[in-house]
Design a protein around this motif. Sequence first.
Motif, mmCIF file in Angstrom:
data_model
loop_
_atom_site.group_PDB
_atom_site.id
_atom_site.type_symbol
_atom_site.label_atom_id
_atom_site.label_comp_id
_atom_site.label_asym_id
_atom_site.label_seq_id
_atom_site.Cartn_x
_atom_site.Cartn_y
_atom_site.Cartn_z
ATOM 1 N N ARG A 32 0.891 -1.244 -0.088
ATOM 2 C CA ARG A 32 0.122 -0.021 -0.056
ATOM 3 C C ARG A 32 0.807 1.237 -0.113
ATOM 4 O O ARG A 32 0.517 2.277 -0.428
ATOM 5 C CB ARG A 32 -0.892 -0.184 1.362
ATOM 6 C CG ARG A 32 -1.878 -1.236 1.180
ATOM 7 C CD ARG A 32 -2.844 -1.212 2.453
ATOM 8 N NE ARG A 32 -3.937 -2.252 2.386
ATOM 9 C CZ ARG A 32 -4.712 -2.342 3.487
ATOM 10 N NH1 ARG A 32 -4.695 -1.635 4.512
ATOM 11 N NH2 ARG A 32 -5.572 -3.570 3.613
ATOM 12 N N ALA A 265 -12.290 7.678 -2.812
ATOM 13 C CA ALA A 265 -11.364 6.978 -1.863
ATOM 14 C C ALA A 265 -12.291 6.390 -0.711
ATOM 15 O O ALA A 265 -12.152 5.101 -0.471
ATOM 16 C CB ALA A 265 -10.092 7.493 -1.203
ATOM 17 N N MET A 269 -13.109 2.320 -0.313
ATOM 18 C CA MET A 269 -12.897 1.684 0.919
ATOM 19 C C MET A 269 -14.147 1.040 1.288
ATOM 20 O O MET A 269 -14.177 -0.200 1.779
ATOM 21 C CB MET A 269 -12.364 2.660 1.919
ATOM 22 C CG MET A 269 -10.928 3.069 1.718
ATOM 23 S SD MET A 269 -10.415 4.107 2.951
ATOM 24 C CE MET A 269 -10.466 3.233 4.317
ATOM 25 N N LYS A 272 -14.695 -1.903 -0.865
ATOM 26 C CA LYS A 272 -13.834 -2.973 -0.565
ATOM 27 C C LYS A 272 -14.296 -4.018 0.633
ATOM 28 O O LYS A 272 -14.279 -5.154 0.875
ATOM 29 C CB LYS A 272 -12.446 -2.603 -0.209
ATOM 30 C CG LYS A 272 -11.332 -3.594 -0.128
ATOM 31 C CD LYS A 272 -9.956 -3.062 -0.001
ATOM 32 C CE LYS A 272 -8.939 -4.178 0.343
ATOM 33 N NZ LYS A 272 -7.537 -3.743 0.174
ATOM 34 N N GLN A 281 -11.651 -7.788 -6.103
ATOM 35 C CA GLN A 281 -11.093 -7.157 -4.773
ATOM 36 C C GLN A 281 -9.924 -8.100 -4.275
ATOM 37 O O GLN A 281 -9.210 -7.748 -3.472
ATOM 38 C CB GLN A 281 -11.890 -7.083 -3.711
ATOM 39 C CG GLN A 281 -13.333 -6.148 -3.951
ATOM 40 C CD GLN A 281 -12.892 -4.822 -3.860
ATOM 41 O OE1 GLN A 281 -11.809 -4.227 -3.592
ATOM 42 N NE2 GLN A 281 -13.827 -4.139 -4.940
#
Length: 284
Positions: A32, A265, A269, A272, A281
């Motif tokens: 990340r 974002a 998130m 996900k 995913q």
Amino acid sequence: MTWLSVILVWILAWIAVSLLVELRVRHPLATRALRLLAPLVFGAAVLWLWEIAVLGLEVSPVFVPAPSAIAARFASSLDVLWGDFVQTFVKGALSGYAMGCSAAVLAAVAVDRSPFLQRGLLPVANFVAALPIVGIAPILVMWFGFDWHSKAAVVVVMVFFPVLVNTVEGLQASDKMQRDLMATYSASYWQGLFKLRLPAAMPFVFNGLKIATTLAMIGAIVAEFFGSPTQGMGFRISTEVGRLGLDMVWSEIAVAALAGSAFYAVVAMIEKGVTFWHPSQRGR
């Protein structure tokens, strides 16, 4: 600094970003960090090249201000930028996004339930989506007033159609054998919807929600060009352009870009966490 050294630094930055993109590590946190570091390095290189080009070519700040001038104006106008952010993003974009997306999901369920609406509502929604925002915004401003309510109405119109289409498509994504199995268990329509079809539609729904994040920002800002109180990103941009305050215009653009990116974002998130089971995913 000579232009040869500028080109050399740019090439080195390009190579560094390429190496960061191709680098593979096993630890999830390191992965990340690399994904975040690569665009940061590239963005810093672009800003540095912008600064050097403006100063080296002696470009007028009325045409393109240097990033350092924009940053200085940004730092000295935090109270104004914050007020514009609240007016445009929090009141206009977020409220319109919530109302438009919620209405789109409910309408998609109604469309899925009713063949009449499939043939009647979707063509009308397609027609409304094709209308130019510069034509809709003045009308909605006149209807709902010059405060944030009219901006939220514009956002509702802009985000409704993409979320509706993606949700309707997602509700058809479950396998026929799975639907037959639910029918074998004597599941009602609503049981099949909530236990099978709606969960299977989540990747499609979030695809529409992510598209709508950028549309919400665009709609709220553009709507303010056609009437707003003395606050808002669109109001500030149009006012400062008339005063040739391009550094303030770029500061507002930076706020809009940061807010839109953060908004996207956050939705990604949430996606996900909700669609962790989906193949898209895996490995993220």
